[in-house]
Design a protein around this motif. Structure first.
Motif, short mmCIF file in Angstrom:
data_model
loop_
_atom_site.label_atom_id
_atom_site.label_comp_id
_atom_site.label_asym_id
_atom_site.label_seq_id
_atom_site.Cartn_x
_atom_site.Cartn_y
_atom_site.Cartn_z
N LYS A 185 38.40 32.39 50.01
CA LYS A 185 38.59 33.71 49.40
C LYS A 185 38.78 33.58 47.89
O LYS A 185 38.28 34.41 47.11
CB LYS A 185 39.82 34.39 50.01
N TYR A 229 35.36 33.19 46.43
CA TYR A 229 34.64 34.47 46.43
C TYR A 229 35.13 35.36 45.30
O TYR A 229 34.33 35.95 44.56
CB TYR A 229 34.82 35.18 47.77
N THR A 282 34.88 41.02 51.77
CA THR A 282 33.71 40.65 50.95
C THR A 282 32.64 41.73 51.09
O THR A 282 32.78 42.68 51.86
CB THR A 282 33.11 39.30 51.40
#
Length: 606
Positions: free
Chosen positions: A309, A312, A507
């Motif tokens: 994460k 991302y 996401t």
């Protein structure tokens, strides 16, 4: 005692003797006893009437020569390896008797256009009207076509390998090979009885060398196969029909004046439909008598690890910063948006893109340390949440499964990951030569449990022997999702098809799944209807560009969700408009679906 013979008696006796002598001198009576001897021989074997097998063969021979109707397909008697469906027989008959052997076969994906083309070819060969035939297909499908023609239709077809191969009666080749020298001269110098072109939508642009080459082919009959005869512009349809039957729709200016409002919107639809019906056949999944098994779709939400994460979020920040610096220039940003999509797939995919970006960036650019900082973050990631879930699913299934990914690096990672767990997996991708692709398919059919395919596996190949599919990452174009599913959910599939969509929470993937399912209702639509919805919706920008813009211009997740909801509402409106109007280029609804929330199972019924 003395007897006296009168002169009259002597005369009579003399005449009788003379007559007998004359008769014997002209007639030699002989009896031919061979037939009698043969009869006696057969009687000794219980007579000529006891061989029932020979009698049946004689009856069948007479029946085979009997033609009850000119309209009847003679080839159906010679196809022991295949039982065509009614819509396939009807299509072949219409091509022969109503269209003069020149037609666009535009059935939706999975309805057997190859079978229909094979029936037409076989029928013309049986009737003695076709001897030389050329079949032009994508390179990856050459061996598949050869195998089907030989095994299902008993047609001696040959894959083009070297120049001498063109001398065979039925040759299957890629158009890219056929248009190159020394093959080009040989092909254009041959007059073919029938030419079949698969994936004919790739000829939609008349300015391409492929289209110009196709116009030069000499042929008596011609079949164009495509599930999408129009994709972006009505001119594409005009080009295909002109290739098939020049002048059928008049000149291009006549066509535009009579049938086109703008490039995606037709007018005088009844007249256009009538004109198309003389050259194009489109069977739909929703038509009566065409049965498909169920689709059972499950969306699987996954929480990324803290390191995944963090990567991302860092990549998202980097991409948005570049977008703001570019002043909102989308043309230069689509490649950077790919970074975010790759992070959702695997660290390997994004790693390669970042390294290439680092190499292309000037050494004194302030971007270089930022790019390298992202590379350093990748090094801290030790696992792949998606891969572990895919492994879990594959073990639960304990059957063959195809896994689709958009990225070559992810494919390589998954191959190693599965092999490390002693699960045999094989790849399928663009760039493989014809022989290797065929080898991979044979391995998957026979030995391997998993086939890991890139988008090259989403077109053309038939995988009915498999009924499990995992979308490791989802394309942003709904058409490509449906093309993937069409590899397994097609005629010949005997099992319900189970589709698993892996989706990373927090996401862009989470929003894409929501958009595809809840807003477009992807699984409710057929290819033709979905295609037409996207044509109307996209206008100047593709759905991918609109998604990218929403992603880049959103301030936070809430803002992104708001923008995507607006996008979804626009899609829903277009979908409703398409369903409420009949368009000659679209198909009607075929499946009913009730889509639940993310993480729930969806059952699709024909």
């Amino acid at each position: 005692m003395t007897f006296e013979i009168s002169p009259q008696a002597a005369t009579a006796e003399s005449s009788s003797s003379i007559m007998k002598r004359k008769l014997h001198s002209h007639v030699d009576l002989q009896v031919d006893r061979t037939w009698f001897d043969e009869l006696q021989d057969r009687l000794s074997k219980n007579g000529p009437w006891d061989d029932w097998t020979l009698y049946q063969l004689a009856i069948e021979a007479e029946q085979a020569k009997r033609v009850e109707s000119f309209e009847e397909l003679q080839c159906l008697r010679t196809l022991p390896a295949i039982v065509p469906m009614p819509h396939q027989i009807s299509t072949a008959s219409k091509v022969l008797h109503e269209m003069g052997g020149r037609a666009i076969l535009a059935d939706e994906v999975g309805l057997g256009k190859t079978i229909e083309a094979g029936l037409v070819l076989k029928e013309y060969m049986v009737r003695g009207l076709v001897k030389r035939a050329l079949i032009l297909v994508p390179a990856s499908l050459v061996l598949q076509w050869v195998r089907e023609l030989n095994q299902k239709f008993g047609i001696s077809a040959f894959a083009q390998k070297k120049e001498h191969t063109w001398g065979y009666d039925v040759v299957v080749a890629s158009i890219d090979t056929a248009k190159r020298e020394p093959h080009r001269e040989r092909v254009l110098g041959t007059e073919y009885d029938l030419i079949i072109i698969d994936e004919a939508h790739k000829l939609k642009n008349k300015k391409t060398t492929n289209y110009q080459f196709a116009t030069l082919l000499r042929k008596k009959y011609c079949l164009l196969l495509t599930a999408t005869p129009i994709q972006n512009d009505l001119d594409e349809l005009f080009n295909l029909i002109t290739l098939l039957k020049p002048g059928q729709l008049g000149g291009q200016s006549d066509f535009a004046a009579n049938f086109v409002v703008d490039k995606r919107l037709p007018k005088n639809e009844d007249q256009l439909q009538e004109a198309l019906s003389t050259v194009m056949i489109r069977n739909r999944r929703g038509d009566g008598g065409i049965h498909f098994t169920k689709r059972i779709v499950k969306n699987i939400p996954l929480a990324l690890s803290a390191d995944e994460k963090a990567l991302y979020d860092a990549v998202t920040g980097f991409v948005k910063e570049r977008y703001n610096e570019s002043g909102g220039d989308m043309s230069s940003m689509l490649s950077l948006v790919t970074l975010q999509r790759e992070v959702c797939s695997s660290r390997d995919a994004v790693f390669l893109t970042l390294i290439n970006l680092f190499k292309k960036t000037e050494e004194d650019s302030p971007l270089r340390p930022k790019i390298w900082g992202l590379v350093e973050k990748i090094k801290s990631i030790k696992a792949n949440t998606k891969a572990e879930k895919a492994m879990e699913l594959v073990k639960e299934m304990n059957e063959k499964v195809i896994i689709f990914t958009e990225y070559r690096a992810t494919q390589e990672y998954l191959l190693q990951f599965f092999r490390a767990q002693n699960i045999m997996a094989v790849p399928y991708r663009g760039g493989m030569n014809r022989g290797k692709k065929d080898w991979m398919m044979d391995l998957f059919r026979g030995r391997a449990q998993v086939l890991i395919a890139t988008e090259a596996g989403g077109e053309g190949i038939n995988l009915q022997f498999c009924h499990h599919m995992i979308n490791f990452d989802l394309p942003w174009n709904p058409m490509r999702v449906e093309q993937r599913i069409g590899r397994v959910h097609r005629l010949g599939q005997t099992e319900d098809v189970r589709i698993y969509n892996l989706c990373t929470l927090g996401t862009i993937e989470e929003h894409i799944v929501s958009l595809l399912h809840e807003k477009i209702n992807l699984f409710e639509l057929v290819i033709g209807e979905l295609d037409h919805i996207l044509e109307r919706f996209e206008g100047g920008d593709s759905i991918e560009k609109r998604l990218a813009r929403a992603l880049l211009e959103s301030g936070d997740d809430r803002d992104l969700e708001k923008q995507l909801n607006q996008l979804g509402s626009s899609l829903s409106q277009v979908r409703d408009e398409v369903k409420s109007t009949t368009n000659p280029l679209s198909a009607g609804p075929e499946l009913l679906i009730k889509v639940d929330q993310l993480g729930q199972t969806v059952e699709v019924k024909p």
